[in-house]
Enzyme design. Structure first.
Site, mmCIF file in Angstrom:
data_model
loop_
_atom_site.group_PDB
_atom_site.id
_atom_site.type_symbol
_atom_site.label_atom_id
_atom_site.label_comp_id
_atom_site.label_asym_id
_atom_site.label_seq_id
_atom_site.Cartn_x
_atom_site.Cartn_y
_atom_site.Cartn_z
ATOM 1 N N ASP A 38 18.833 7.918 -12.841
ATOM 2 C CA ASP A 38 18.913 8.089 -14.437
ATOM 3 C C ASP A 38 20.706 8.414 -14.590
ATOM 4 O O ASP A 38 21.087 8.991 -13.941
ATOM 5 C CB ASP A 38 18.225 9.310 -14.741
ATOM 6 C CG ASP A 38 18.116 9.452 -16.255
ATOM 7 O OD1 ASP A 38 17.496 9.130 -17.147
ATOM 8 O OD2 ASP A 38 19.183 10.190 -16.720
ATOM 9 N N ILE A 39 20.959 7.591 -15.681
ATOM 10 C CA ILE A 39 22.394 7.674 -15.769
ATOM 11 C C ILE A 39 22.613 9.022 -16.594
ATOM 12 O O ILE A 39 22.050 9.455 -17.399
ATOM 13 C CB ILE A 39 23.035 6.703 -16.751
ATOM 14 C CG1 ILE A 39 22.728 5.013 -16.137
ATOM 15 C CG2 ILE A 39 24.381 6.888 -17.126
ATOM 16 C CD1 ILE A 39 23.146 4.199 -17.008
ATOM 17 N N GLU A 61 17.676 4.388 -19.744
ATOM 18 C CA GLU A 61 18.734 4.463 -19.032
ATOM 19 C C GLU A 61 18.139 4.745 -17.634
ATOM 20 O O GLU A 61 19.051 5.290 -16.564
ATOM 21 C CB GLU A 61 19.944 5.649 -19.351
ATOM 22 C CG GLU A 61 19.444 6.975 -19.210
ATOM 23 C CD GLU A 61 18.892 7.270 -20.680
ATOM 24 O OE1 GLU A 61 18.793 8.577 -20.791
ATOM 25 O OE2 GLU A 61 18.496 6.551 -21.392
#
Length: 372
Positions: free
Chosen positions: A241-242, A284
């Site tokens: 996950d960004i 994301e």
């Protein structure tokens, strides 16, 4: 011997010679028919092989080996249309080019226009004569072609098949008219199969990042779990996950967010093996499937990807961005972590991801299964 007897003998010899000649013709015709029947059976087997193979990379590899075997050449290369831009024919099979960039020929090149117009195999010399001075000819020339074959379906050029050095038969490396007809038949079958595989590839791929979609990932994961169980192998799932992704959209706009997503996806792909599968899970979030990979190796891969992204200089509109990711890792093991479903497996990696975020982000956390 009388003149009458001599003429009679000559007549008999002539009849015998005619019978032998006729018999020889029958034998030759029979052999030709048998070869044609055999070749038709081969085409049927080739058609079945192509139809059963919908994986794009595997299909191209299959076409290469079949053409090498059928046409007695030492190598075959294939240009196919770019699945996403549709503006280039990309050389998908060559391994000898040093550059990381894909070798390509524009769709609107005079080379592709001529091949579609001719609708038949041509030699390099014939192609040169047809297109004149074209810079893209050097690309084809570097592949040392003995025959250049258009892959045509419904009056559209789907690709270009390059037959390379031919195994000499009595010092003759030319192609007979019958052989050229045969390779066009194989090319027609290949073109249909490439089109079908391309449609599946596009329908299972995220158009922005060019990673696989979530549903495709779960299908592959289901098969991978079954295989790992039968072979008593490990299997790893990573979930990324960004970190603080929303700030890129809010600060620089959604185009910046798209830039970050695409860049992260590319860095993930470059860190994986060919057998690994990466997907855009949603928003994301990304997932990666690592076949035949245990805990130690999976954590090393996850850490390598995390550090690569952390150290990468993301430049958007002259702005230098610092991007980090949080990672969760889960590993299938028939003895210690026998998951019941793909959902359970991915949820484990998601729990590891949640712990990475809770502990400060930009971390890798392994999901430790409970001991039973």
């Amino acid at each position: 011997m009388s003149k009458k007897s001599s003429n009679s003998k000559k007549t008999k010899e002539g009849k015998v010679s005619e019978v032998k000649s006729s018999s020889q013709k029958v034998i030759e015709q029979t052999m030709q028919y048998e070869k044609r029947i055999y070749d038709l059976e081969q085409l049927l087997d080739i058609a079945k092989s192509f139809c059963q193979n919908l994986d794009f990379s595997n299909l191209l590899e299959s076409i290469v080996y079949i053409c090498m075997a059928q046409m007695h050449v030492l190598g075959t290369e294939i240009f196919v249309r770019d699945l996403f831009s549709n503006e280039q024919f990309i050389l998908e099979t060559a391994k000898d080019f040093a550059s990381d960039e894909k070798v390509s020929i524009p769709v609107k090149s005079s080379i592709t226009t001529q091949l579609l117009s001719l609708k038949k195999p041509v030699t390099l010399e014939e192609l040169k004569a047809a297109v004149g001075d074209n810079p893209n000819l050097k690309i084809i020339e570097n592949l040392n072609p003995t025959l250049i074959v258009p892959l045509i379906q419904k009056n559209h050029l789907n690709g270009i098949l390059i037959l390379q050095e031919r195994i000499a038969i009595e010092d003759d490396t030319s192609y007979t008219e019958y052989e050229q007809s045969q390779i066009m038949s194989i090319a027609s079958l290949a073109s249909v199969a490439i089109n079908n595989a391309a449609l599946l590839e596009m329908s299972s791929t995220d158009m922005m990042t060019h990673l696989k979609l979530k549903y495709y990932f779960f299908n592959i994961l289901t098969e991978a779990i079954d295989s790992a169980f039968l072979k008593n192998q490990n299997l790893a799932v990573l979930m990324f996950d960004i970190d603080f992704f929303k700030k890129f959209n809010d600060t620089y706009g959604h185009e910046c967010g798209d830039f970050v997503l695409i860049s992260v996806a590319n860095l993930i792909k470059k860190s994986l093996r060919e057998s690994d599968v990466a997907s855009r899970y949603g928003g994301e979030e990304f997932t990666v499937l690592l076949p035949d990979t245990g805990k130690t190796e999976a954590i090393l891969v996850a850490e390598r990807i995390r550090s690569t992204i952390d150290e990468h200089d993301f430049v958007y509109n002259n702005q230098h961005l610092h991007v980090t990711i949080s990672v969760g890792v889960s590993v299938f093991d028939a003895n210690t972590n026998l998951v019941n479903s793909p959902n359970e497996f991915v949820n484990q990696a998601d729990q590891g991801l949640y712990m990475s975020k809770s502990n400060g982000r930009n971390k890798v956390t392994y999901f430790e299964p409970k001991k039973k």
